[in-house]
Write a protein that holds these residues in place. Structure first.
Motif, PDB file in Angstrom:
ATOM      1  N   PHE A  16       0.856  -1.182   0.000  1.00 16.85           N
ATOM      2  CA  PHE A  16       0.000   0.000   0.000  1.00 16.85           C
ATOM      3  C   PHE A  16       0.892   1.232   0.000  1.00 16.85           C
ATOM      4  N   LEU A  20      -0.770   7.637   0.237  1.00 17.45           N
ATOM      5  CA  LEU A  20      -2.201   7.653  -0.045  1.00 17.45           C
ATOM      6  C   LEU A  20      -3.035   7.077   1.102  1.00 17.45           C
ATOM      7  N   TYR A  21      -2.391   6.474   2.080  1.00 22.63           N
ATOM      8  CA  TYR A  21      -3.080   5.892   3.232  1.00 22.63           C
ATOM      9  C   TYR A  21      -3.359   7.019   4.222  1.00 22.63           C
ATOM     10  N   ASP A  46      -8.860   5.748   4.489  1.00 24.60           N
ATOM     11  CA  ASP A  46      -8.881   5.710   3.032  1.00 24.60           C
ATOM     12  C   ASP A  46      -7.590   5.020   2.606  1.00 24.60           C
ATOM     13  N   THR A  48      -5.545   2.445  -0.523  1.00 22.67           N
ATOM     14  CA  THR A  48      -5.474   1.813  -1.839  1.00 22.67           C
ATOM     15  C   THR A  48      -4.629   0.552  -1.733  1.00 22.67           C
ATOM     16  N   ARG A  54      -7.306  -7.935  -1.419  1.00 20.73           N
ATOM     17  CA  ARG A  54      -8.566  -7.465  -0.830  1.00 20.73           C
ATOM     18  C   ARG A  54      -8.992  -8.269   0.401  1.00 20.73           C
ATOM     19  N   HIS A  87      -9.749   1.243  -1.973  1.00 18.72           N
ATOM     20  CA  HIS A  87      -9.646   1.326  -3.429  1.00 18.72           C
ATOM     21  C   HIS A  87      -8.828   0.110  -3.859  1.00 18.72           C
ATOM     22  N   SER A  88      -9.455  -0.736  -4.655  1.00 26.62           N
ATOM     23  CA  SER A  88      -8.815  -1.980  -5.066  1.00 26.62           C
ATOM     24  C   SER A  88      -9.064  -2.181  -6.556  1.00 26.62           C
ATOM     25  N   VAL A  92     -14.301   0.263  -5.487  1.00 27.74           N
ATOM     26  CA  VAL A  92     -14.243   1.043  -4.259  1.00 27.74           C
ATOM     27  C   VAL A  92     -15.154   0.323  -3.267  1.00 27.74           C
TER      28      VAL A  92
END
Length: 105
Positions: A16, A20-21, A46, A48, A54, A87-88, A92
């Motif tokens: 990750f 962005l985390y 939030d 990604t 996942r 976000h994967s 979303v």
């Protein structure tokens, strides 16, 4: 909880982007006589992640409060909840401690 989740993701070898985390935190404070008390804390993540991560990421989210010293220290006195936007790939996914089955929380 933010750091505990980051550790849980790293421990599961989930890639990750730390830039962005993000997490934001909302607290509810109520008045008790001449003082105040923290009634609840809500953490909003939030994150990604790669699509193949996942399931592991969802499990890390479900379990991270149990491994968090701060959460364990206050959970009897302060309601602590979390929600996450994952976000994967093109997906979303929205997850929340409030909507998980009782055995998962």
């Amino acid at each position: 909880m933010y750091g505990t989740l980051a550790g849980a993701l790293s421990g599961r070898k989930i890639a990750f982007d730390r830039q962005l985390y993000t997490a934001t935190v909302d607290g509810r404070i109520v008045g008790i006589g001449k003082t105040i008390r923290i009634e609840s804390i809500a953490v909003h993540y939030d994150l990604t992640i790669p699509p193949e991560s996942r399931d592991a990421a969802e499990r890390a989210l479900r379990l991270h409060p149990e491994g968090c010293p701060a959460h364990q220290s206050v959970k009897a006195a302060i309601k602590v909840t979390w929600d996450a936007t994952l976000h994967s790939g093109e997906e979303v996914i929205h997850l929340s401690s409030e909507t998980l089955p009782a055995e998962d929380v």
